[in-house]
Each structure stands twice: as structure tokens, then as C-alpha cells.
Scaffold this motif. Sequence first.
Motif, PDB file in Angstrom:
ATOM      1  N   SER A  46      42.889  42.026  44.007  1.00 24.74           N
ATOM      2  CA  SER A  46      41.704  41.283  44.434  1.00 24.74           C
ATOM      3  C   SER A  46      40.499  42.049  43.903  1.00 24.74           C
ATOM      4  O   SER A  46      40.279  43.197  44.296  1.00 24.74           O
ATOM      5  CB  SER A  46      41.638  41.171  45.956  1.00 24.74           C
ATOM      6  OG  SER A  46      40.478  40.477  46.363  1.00 24.74           O
TER       7      SER A  46
ATOM      8  N   ASP B 267      54.711  33.170  46.859  1.00 22.78           N
ATOM      9  CA  ASP B 267      54.606  31.763  46.487  1.00 22.78           C
ATOM     10  C   ASP B 267      53.173  31.317  46.233  1.00 22.78           C
ATOM     11  O   ASP B 267      52.848  30.128  46.264  1.00 22.78           O
ATOM     12  CB  ASP B 267      55.305  30.846  47.505  1.00 22.78           C
ATOM     13  CG  ASP B 267      54.682  30.896  48.889  1.00 22.78           C
ATOM     14  OD1 ASP B 267      53.705  31.647  49.084  1.00 22.78           O
ATOM     15  OD2 ASP B 267      55.182  30.169  49.778  1.00 22.78           O
ATOM     16  N   SER B 268      52.277  32.275  45.985  1.00 21.46           N
ATOM     17  CA  SER B 268      50.921  31.968  45.535  1.00 21.46           C
ATOM     18  C   SER B 268      50.702  32.640  44.188  1.00 21.46           C
ATOM     19  O   SER B 268      51.384  33.611  43.840  1.00 21.46           O
ATOM     20  CB  SER B 268      49.891  32.470  46.554  1.00 21.46           C
ATOM     21  OG  SER B 268      49.998  33.870  46.732  1.00 21.46           O
ATOM     22  N   SER B 269      49.757  32.103  43.433  1.00 23.40           N
ATOM     23  CA  SER B 269      49.507  32.623  42.094  1.00 23.40           C
ATOM     24  C   SER B 269      48.569  33.820  42.166  1.00 23.40           C
ATOM     25  O   SER B 269      47.365  33.674  42.391  1.00 23.40           O
ATOM     26  CB  SER B 269      48.897  31.525  41.218  1.00 23.40           C
ATOM     27  OG  SER B 269      48.650  32.012  39.921  1.00 23.40           O
ATOM     28  N   ARG B 270      49.118  35.008  42.000  1.00 24.26           N
ATOM     29  CA  ARG B 270      48.344  36.240  42.062  1.00 24.26           C
ATOM     30  C   ARG B 270      48.855  37.223  41.018  1.00 24.26           C
ATOM     31  O   ARG B 270      49.933  37.050  40.452  1.00 24.26           O
ATOM     32  CB  ARG B 270      48.454  36.882  43.452  1.00 24.26           C
ATOM     33  CG  ARG B 270      47.745  36.092  44.549  1.00 24.26           C
ATOM     34  CD  ARG B 270      47.938  36.748  45.903  1.00 24.26           C
ATOM     35  NE  ARG B 270      47.193  36.044  46.948  1.00 24.26           N
ATOM     36  CZ  ARG B 270      45.984  36.386  47.360  1.00 24.26           C
ATOM     37  NH1 ARG B 270      45.380  37.437  46.825  1.00 24.26           N
ATOM     38  NH2 ARG B 270      45.367  35.707  48.305  1.00 24.26           N
TER      39      ARG B 270
ATOM     40  N   TYR C 108      48.898  43.001  45.730  1.00 28.44           N
ATOM     41  CA  TYR C 108      48.225  41.978  44.937  1.00 28.44           C
ATOM     42  C   TYR C 108      46.831  42.463  44.562  1.00 28.44           C
ATOM     43  O   TYR C 108      46.212  43.260  45.264  1.00 28.44           O
ATOM     44  CB  TYR C 108      48.139  40.656  45.705  1.00 28.44           C
ATOM     45  CG  TYR C 108      47.237  40.691  46.913  1.00 28.44           C
ATOM     46  CD1 TYR C 108      45.909  40.260  46.836  1.00 28.44           C
ATOM     47  CD2 TYR C 108      47.699  41.171  48.137  1.00 28.44           C
ATOM     48  CE1 TYR C 108      45.077  40.306  47.937  1.00 28.44           C
ATOM     49  CE2 TYR C 108      46.873  41.226  49.244  1.00 28.44           C
ATOM     50  CZ  TYR C 108      45.565  40.784  49.132  1.00 28.44           C
ATOM     51  OH  TYR C 108      44.740  40.842  50.228  1.00 28.44           O
TER      52      TYR C 108
ATOM     53  N   TRP D 267      50.436  40.678  40.616  1.00 27.15           N
ATOM     54  CA  TRP D 267      51.205  41.547  41.498  1.00 27.15           C
ATOM     55  C   TRP D 267      51.540  42.862  40.826  1.00 27.15           C
ATOM     56  O   TRP D 267      51.649  42.948  39.605  1.00 27.15           O
ATOM     57  CB  TRP D 267      52.531  40.871  41.891  1.00 27.15           C
ATOM     58  CG  TRP D 267      52.412  39.505  42.458  1.00 27.15           C
ATOM     59  CD1 TRP D 267      52.590  38.318  41.793  1.00 27.15           C
ATOM     60  CD2 TRP D 267      52.099  39.154  43.808  1.00 27.15           C
ATOM     61  NE1 TRP D 267      52.415  37.264  42.646  1.00 27.15           N
ATOM     62  CE2 TRP D 267      52.099  37.742  43.899  1.00 27.15           C
ATOM     63  CE3 TRP D 267      51.819  39.899  44.958  1.00 27.15           C
ATOM     64  CZ2 TRP D 267      51.839  37.058  45.068  1.00 27.15           C
ATOM     65  CZ3 TRP D 267      51.558  39.221  46.138  1.00 27.15           C
ATOM     66  CH2 TRP D 267      51.563  37.822  46.193  1.00 27.15           C
TER      67      TRP D 267
ATOM     68  N   SER E 156      57.561  26.054  51.792  1.00 22.65           N
ATOM     69  CA  SER E 156      56.619  26.738  52.688  1.00 22.65           C
ATOM     70  C   SER E 156      56.226  25.888  53.885  1.00 22.65           C
ATOM     71  O   SER E 156      55.711  26.410  54.877  1.00 22.65           O
ATOM     72  CB  SER E 156      55.357  27.149  51.917  1.00 22.65           C
ATOM     73  OG  SER E 156      54.706  26.021  51.372  1.00 22.65           O
TER      74      SER E 156
ATOM     75  N   ALA F 273      46.347  36.020  54.674  1.00 24.21           N
ATOM     76  CA  ALA F 273      45.424  35.057  55.259  1.00 24.21           C
ATOM     77  C   ALA F 273      45.144  35.371  56.718  1.00 24.21           C
ATOM     78  O   ALA F 273      45.785  36.216  57.315  1.00 24.21           O
ATOM     79  CB  ALA F 273      46.024  33.647  55.141  1.00 24.21           C
TER      80      ALA F 273
ATOM     81  N   ASP G 134      50.576  36.453  57.533  1.00 23.47           N
ATOM     82  CA  ASP G 134      49.362  35.714  57.850  1.00 23.47           C
ATOM     83  C   ASP G 134      48.453  36.519  58.750  1.00 23.47           C
ATOM     84  O   ASP G 134      48.302  36.234  59.933  1.00 23.47           O
ATOM     85  CB  ASP G 134      49.716  34.381  58.521  1.00 23.47           C
ATOM     86  CG  ASP G 134      50.362  33.432  57.538  1.00 23.47           C
ATOM     87  OD1 ASP G 134      50.254  33.700  56.332  1.00 23.47           O
ATOM     88  OD2 ASP G 134      50.955  32.446  57.973  1.00 23.47           O
TER      89      ASP G 134
ATOM     90  N   HIS H 101      58.030  33.732  50.727  1.00 26.58           N
ATOM     91  CA  HIS H 101      56.672  33.442  51.192  1.00 26.58           C
ATOM     92  C   HIS H 101      55.677  34.516  50.792  1.00 26.58           C
ATOM     93  O   HIS H 101      54.476  34.309  50.845  1.00 26.58           O
ATOM     94  CB  HIS H 101      56.653  33.204  52.705  1.00 26.58           C
ATOM     95  CG  HIS H 101      56.748  34.441  53.548  1.00 26.58           C
ATOM     96  ND1 HIS H 101      57.926  34.855  54.132  1.00 26.58           N
ATOM     97  CD2 HIS H 101      55.819  35.342  53.919  1.00 26.58           C
ATOM     98  CE1 HIS H 101      57.703  35.960  54.827  1.00 26.58           C
ATOM     99  NE2 HIS H 101      56.432  36.281  54.711  1.00 26.58           N
TER     100      HIS H 101
END
Length: 268
Positions: A53, A79-82, A51, A84, A116, A11, A26, A76
Amino acid sequence: MLRYILLTVLASLVLAERPEPRYMEDAAEGRVVGGSVAAANSWPWQISLQYRSGSSYYHTCGGSLVKRGWVMTAAHCVDSSRTWRVVLGEHTLYTNEGREQTIAVSQVYIHPGWNSNNVAAGYDIALVRLASEATLNSYVQLAALPSSGEVLPHNNPCYITGWGRTSTGGSLSSQLKQAYLPVVGHSTCSSSGWWGSTVKNTMVCAGGGSDSGCNGDSGGPLNCQVSGRYVVHGVTSFVSSLGCNTLQKPTVFTRVSAYLSWMEGIMG
């Protein structure tokens, strides 16, 4: 309350005015600050966590191969749905050098204590189960792990490794870097003027000078010299929002020796 950066590269980030902890992922762009390019495959347990994309994969975090079918990284980071994947035997990102093993991730196990919204509580550790087992060779090896509860002394020699930013606000390194980060004892690191109460005894501090971890290094190993060999004592977690190599704000790692029983319960 100190601000911090978690060291992955998903991010966008905005630097804060106060030195609060920050996730090292981040960053919109995403190497170890200072240090030098590592000899190819000299840290053979280091992996690149990537990841998907669109139709491509992108590096976001590091990690350590701890069993042929398991990788240890930071909570961290995952902890997102991706979707991998893990690349082992990697040295130059996105360049096929003939040594790499690319393996899909079948399942992610995040420590149940991870929150988080409260990074300073700790528990920034996760295990990634691979869809198939890695082949061990001179380029891909298992990390040595510490004994349960082991705490290294102040100034114990260690190296951070990763493909993260080369400077605060800089760009990703294409080649794996390493930087010498001696341990900063907990009594020093948790004192006023350093990290204070942000740093818990389940964490390891290392560095605090010109070299540090930075965005893109999260989840990767803190490789420490113990009895003539390198042992992975830390999982890269966060740095100061004032900059990756802020004086007296060492890079902070999850202390692996505090979580071995949890890891063994997951991996069997």
C-alpha cells in the motif's frame, strides 16, 4: 444463518448480533487470542503474507511453505488484486533480525470452488507461487502435510500460530504467537449449539474455549501432533462474529487433506 469472520487484516469490521461466520482478515487493525509468544523460528514453515500500500508493505495473513517455491494460504486472503510478497523466517514483524527471506509473489492460484459470497461452502484455500525459491535452513523449512483424506480424532493436540489480534478488537502482535487448540470432532462441531451445518466435512474445527485464532491469523497453519511430529492439517479460515474465542464456536480451518490432489495438480 450463522455469521463468521475471515481472519485477515484488510478491511473494517462490524460485529454482528448473531454468531455468523466471519473472515478473520476483516479488521482495520490487525494475533492468536490467548496462548503465548512462540520461540523464535520454532514454526519454520510459517510465513507472513504482506500486501503493498503506497511505498510500504503490511501483514494481512499467514501461510505455510509447502515447497521451496510455493506457499499455501486461504483463498479469502488473496482474492483481491494486490501486489503481494512473502516473508519467511519471520518472528518479529517489520524488524530485521537477519533470518528473514523476503520473496515476491509471481502468481496466485485460488481454488475454483471458492466463492467469497458463500464462505460456508468451503474451498477456502489458495496456492501462491514465489518469484524465486526459498533457501531452506534452520529458520525456514517445509511444512509436513497429511495424507489424502486423513481426518484427525477429537481432542488431537494442535497449535495455531500467527501474528493476528491478541483479543477481539485488539491489536496485532508484533511477535509470532502460538495457542493450543485441540481438534473438535466434526460430529460435535457440526451439532446444534456449536457451528451446525455451517461446518462441512472439508473443514477442521479446533479450540472452542478461551484460546482461538483472530484477525490477522487467516491462511496460517493448524499444526497438529501426529506420530511424533507436527503436520499442517488446517488453513485458518473463520471464527464467530460474536468474538474470536466464543464458547462452542471453535476456530474453523480448511482441511488440507481434502485438497491435496488439487494442490498437486497446480504445483506439479
